[in-house]
Design a protein around this motif. Structure first.
Motif, mmCIF file in Angstrom:
data_model
loop_
_atom_site.group_PDB
_atom_site.id
_atom_site.type_symbol
_atom_site.label_atom_id
_atom_site.label_comp_id
_atom_site.label_asym_id
_atom_site.label_seq_id
_atom_site.Cartn_x
_atom_site.Cartn_y
_atom_site.Cartn_z
ATOM 1 N N ASP A 47 61.574 40.649 24.101
ATOM 2 C CA ASP A 47 62.578 41.211 23.214
ATOM 3 C C ASP A 47 63.660 40.176 22.949
ATOM 4 O OD1 ASP A 47 64.068 42.977 21.727
ATOM 5 O OD2 ASP A 47 64.906 44.022 23.465
ATOM 6 N N ASP A 48 64.000 39.969 21.700
ATOM 7 C CA ASP A 48 65.025 38.990 21.349
ATOM 8 C C ASP A 48 66.422 39.419 21.772
ATOM 9 O OD1 ASP A 48 63.152 37.309 20.266
ATOM 10 O OD2 ASP A 48 63.351 38.136 18.243
ATOM 11 N N ALA A 54 63.571 45.015 28.942
ATOM 12 C CA ALA A 54 62.560 44.129 28.352
ATOM 13 C C ALA A 54 62.235 42.982 29.308
ATOM 14 C CB ALA A 54 63.043 43.593 27.015
#
Length: 152
Positions: A47-48, A54
């Motif tokens: 996940d950015d 995440a």
């Protein structure tokens, strides 16, 4: 028939519980190793946004990949290279474990996230640290994983 199915089901649940525990131990060992060897061994989350959930999911996925690679490919290598293990008094295991760690890093990079290892030397050191930390965690958790019969 129901009496026969119950022990089988509980044995399967115990096996799944132990598998899940091994997966979590590997994920924890991997996380602690990346903290210790931070610039050379890193985990990139899928996940950015870099959320904690995440990152934890990424650690578990990488630990799962590590477990599969270590059990399948590592097992084959250990059987085939048994004479090298004997000749080198087991020191070849450092090279094998580093190569398996680099393979996990490559597989996770193909997926697009996961483990990144700087080079082979850091792979050797990372494999040693993961092994030692995983061993220590397993020793600490051993009293909690035994069944009631084994504790007596």
């Amino acid at each position: 028939m129901a009496a026969v199915a119950a022990p089988r089901c509980s044995a399967m649940m115990v096996g799944m519980g132990r598998l899940l525990l091994r997966l979590l131990i590997s994920a924890l060992a991997l996380w602690l190793t990346t903290l210790i060897m931070s610039p050379h061994l890193t985990i990139d989350s899928f996940d950015d946004a870099n959320s904690v959930v995440a990152y934890i999911v990424t650690l578990v996925i990488v630990a799962l990949i590590f477990g599969i690679v270590n059990s399948v490919i590592g097992g084959i290598i250990r059987v085939v290279a048994f004479p090298l293990y004997v000749i080198t008094l087991g020191l070849i295991s450092l090279v094998v474990n580093a190569l398996l760690l680099l393979l996990v890093a490559w597989i996770s990079s193909v997926i697009g996230f996961g483990l990144h290892v700087e080079n082979f030397g850091w792979g050797v050191l990372g494999a040693i640290v993961i092994g030692v930390i995983g061993w220590l965690i397993a020793i600490i958790l051993r009293p909690f994983t035994r069944s009631g019969v084994e504790r007596r």
